[in-house]
Scaffold this motif. Structure first.
Motif, PDB file in Angstrom:
ATOM      1  N   VAL A   1       0.865  -0.938  -0.045  1.00 24.68           N
ATOM      2  CA  VAL A   1      -0.015  -0.147   0.024  1.00 24.68           C
ATOM      3  C   VAL A   1       0.951   1.311  -0.017  1.00 24.68           C
ATOM      4  CG1 VAL A   1      -1.542   1.182   1.545  1.00 24.68           C
ATOM      5  CG2 VAL A   1      -2.044  -0.715   0.841  1.00 24.68           C
ATOM      6  N   ILE A   2       1.873   1.186   0.729  1.00 22.67           N
ATOM      7  CA  ILE A   2       2.859   2.421   0.942  1.00 22.67           C
ATOM      8  C   ILE A   2       3.578   2.461  -0.770  1.00 22.67           C
ATOM      9  CG2 ILE A   2       4.979   3.407   1.888  1.00 22.67           C
ATOM     10  CD1 ILE A   2       3.794   2.004   4.443  1.00 22.67           C
ATOM     11  N   ASP A   3       4.075   1.310  -0.885  1.00 27.26           N
ATOM     12  CA  ASP A   3       4.713   1.510  -2.316  1.00 27.26           C
ATOM     13  C   ASP A   3       3.814   2.036  -3.354  1.00 27.26           C
ATOM     14  OD1 ASP A   3       6.869   0.370  -1.199  1.00 27.26           O
ATOM     15  OD2 ASP A   3       6.723  -1.355  -1.836  1.00 27.26           O
TER      16      ASP A   3
ATOM     17  N   TYR B   1      11.843   4.757  16.123  1.00 25.96           N
ATOM     18  CA  TYR B   1      11.979   5.549  14.911  1.00 25.96           C
ATOM     19  C   TYR B   1      12.532   6.950  15.447  1.00 25.96           C
ATOM     20  CZ  TYR B   1       9.867   2.065  11.959  1.00 25.96           C
ATOM     21  OH  TYR B   1       9.649   1.003  11.092  1.00 25.96           O
ATOM     22  N   GLY B   2      12.488   7.146  16.800  1.00 27.41           N
ATOM     23  CA  GLY B   2      12.662   8.509  17.294  1.00 27.41           C
ATOM     24  C   GLY B   2      11.446   9.352  17.856  1.00 27.41           C
ATOM     25  N   ALA B   3      11.764  10.366  18.637  1.00 31.02           N
ATOM     26  CA  ALA B   3      10.409  10.937  19.260  1.00 31.02           C
ATOM     27  C   ALA B   3       9.794  11.961  18.321  1.00 31.02           C
ATOM     28  CB  ALA B   3      11.272  11.962  20.339  1.00 31.02           C
TER      29      ALA B   3
ATOM     30  N   LEU C   1       9.399  -1.593   8.731  1.00 33.42           N
ATOM     31  CA  LEU C   1       9.263  -0.529   7.556  1.00 33.42           C
ATOM     32  C   LEU C   1      10.696   0.563   7.951  1.00 33.42           C
ATOM     33  CD1 LEU C   1       5.561   0.524   7.626  1.00 33.42           C
ATOM     34  CD2 LEU C   1       6.480  -0.738   5.781  1.00 33.42           C
ATOM     35  N   SER C   2      11.068   1.219   6.734  1.00 33.53           N
ATOM     36  CA  SER C   2      12.065   2.258   6.828  1.00 33.53           C
ATOM     37  C   SER C   2      11.491   3.284   7.665  1.00 33.53           C
ATOM     38  CB  SER C   2      12.605   2.599   5.371  1.00 33.53           C
ATOM     39  OG  SER C   2      11.546   3.292   4.697  1.00 33.53           O
ATOM     40  N   ALA C   3      12.064   4.256   8.067  1.00 33.30           N
ATOM     41  CA  ALA C   3      11.593   5.479   8.785  1.00 33.30           C
ATOM     42  C   ALA C   3      10.593   6.146   7.576  1.00 33.30           C
ATOM     43  CB  ALA C   3      12.680   6.451   9.233  1.00 33.30           C
ATOM     44  N   GLU C   4      11.186   6.370   6.446  1.00 34.46           N
ATOM     45  CA  GLU C   4      10.387   7.142   5.476  1.00 34.46           C
ATOM     46  C   GLU C   4       9.079   6.326   5.120  1.00 34.46           C
ATOM     47  OE1 GLU C   4      12.302   7.538   1.559  1.00 34.46           O
ATOM     48  OE2 GLU C   4      10.501   8.420   1.030  1.00 34.46           O
ATOM     49  N   ASP C   5       8.905   5.162   5.048  1.00 38.82           N
ATOM     50  CA  ASP C   5       7.856   4.456   5.026  1.00 38.82           C
ATOM     51  C   ASP C   5       6.823   4.612   6.186  1.00 38.82           C
ATOM     52  OD1 ASP C   5       8.395   3.828   2.438  1.00 38.82           O
ATOM     53  OD2 ASP C   5       8.882   1.497   2.582  1.00 38.82           O
ATOM     54  N   PHE C   6       7.438   4.312   7.184  1.00 37.18           N
ATOM     55  CA  PHE C   6       6.754   4.287   8.425  1.00 37.18           C
ATOM     56  C   PHE C   6       6.008   5.628   8.456  1.00 37.18           C
ATOM     57  CE2 PHE C   6       5.628   4.989  12.916  1.00 37.18           C
ATOM     58  CZ  PHE C   6       5.130   3.693  13.339  1.00 37.18           C
ATOM     59  N   SER C   7       6.563   6.799   8.297  1.00 34.72           N
ATOM     60  CA  SER C   7       5.973   8.095   8.154  1.00 34.72           C
ATOM     61  C   SER C   7       4.521   8.299   7.463  1.00 34.72           C
ATOM     62  CB  SER C   7       6.880   9.082   7.795  1.00 34.72           C
ATOM     63  OG  SER C   7       7.223   9.004   6.543  1.00 34.72           O
TER      64      SER C   7
END
Ligand code: PEP
Length: 255
Positions: free
Chosen positions: A117-119, A199-201, A155-161
């Motif tokens: 879906v993200i892709d 993934y960070g704050a 997921l990569s951070a970019e995808d997770f976002s």
């Protein structure tokens, strides 16, 4: 930027004309503002016309309730991401407990769907939540952590976002029993901590986490007022304009 969202999940309800009447009624109701969204999770038969009907509504999106992770092929009865994308669908509800329970979707299958879906440029609304016995045994946070680890933490951070999370305790879905505001906040706060650890704050702060499970006009304001609850994924109460509109208003009041 974290959005507030009022998302309806119509499940397997409404004929074509009943569904389109509801879309029209919601178009005439209050809209989300700013960065916030109203999302309509319709059955497949409504998707294309719901997209067309709402294309002049800047804060409304249409969601499918499922899709396949493969691009095409011999998967009778399924819809691919590119099919949804080709008619303008913007979101897909994935990992709903009913899909997990009745259609035996595993965390691994859901992870593949989320990635597809993200892709494909759409937004997954990733559902997680524990059954009653696990809550009663007291390891609900660990259980939901496992769903996140297997479903979306690859997921990569970019995808997770690009995704939205919906916490939906199974014991509260369609039962009329709602998680208390404290129970919802506790889990949403834990989810945000898990995202921060992974993934960070900044990512944790930017992720929309919806609550689902018997959200109604009478409890929406209290639930949505919790600091880590960014709106709701709503089943039964999204089927009528007179019950979904007050929920949209409760979301708007928090914005
Ligand atoms: C749902 O379908 O995701 C849901 C939360 O249903 P209900 O609001 O009817 O409990």
């Amino acid at each position: 930027m974290r959005s507030k969202i009022a998302a309806g999940n119509w499940k397997m309800n409404k004929t074509y004309s009943e569904g389109m009447e509801l879309v029209e009624a919601l178009k005439n109701g209050p809209q989300a503002g700013g960065d916030d969204w109203v999302i309509l999770g319709t059955p497949a038969i409504h998707l294309k016309d719901a997209v067309t009907a709402t294309q002049d509504m800047p804060r409304m999106k249409v969601a499918a309730q499922n899709c396949h992770y493969e691009a095409s092929g011999a998967f009778t009865g399924e819809l691919s991401v590119s099919m949804l994308q080709s008619i303008g669908v913007q979101c897909v509800i994935l990992g709903h407990s009913e899909r997990r329970q009745y259609f035996k979707e595993t965390d691994e299958v859901i992870a593949k769907k989320v990635k597809a879906v993200i892709d494909g440029g759409l937004t997954p609304i990733f559902c997680c939540g524990e059954p009653l016995h696990i809550r009663e045994e007291g390891w609900h946070v660990r259980f939901v952590k496992g769903q996140l680890e297997k479903g979306i933490f690859g997921l990569s951070a970019e995808d997770f976002s690009k995704l939205v999370i919906a916490y939906e305790p199974i014991w509260a879905i369609g039962t009329g029993v709602t998680a208390s505001t404290e129970q919802a906040q506790e889990m949403h706060g834990e989810l945000r901590k898990l995202i921060a650890d992974k993934y960070g704050a900044e990512m944790a702060d930017a992720t929309s986490i919806l609550y689902g499970g018997s959200v109604k006009p009478s409890n929406a304001a209290a639930l949505f007022s919790q600091p880590d609850v960014d709106g709701g994924l709503v089943g039964g109460a999204s089927l009528k304009a007179e019950t979904f509109i007050p929920i949209i208003e409760a979301m708007n009041d928090q914005a």
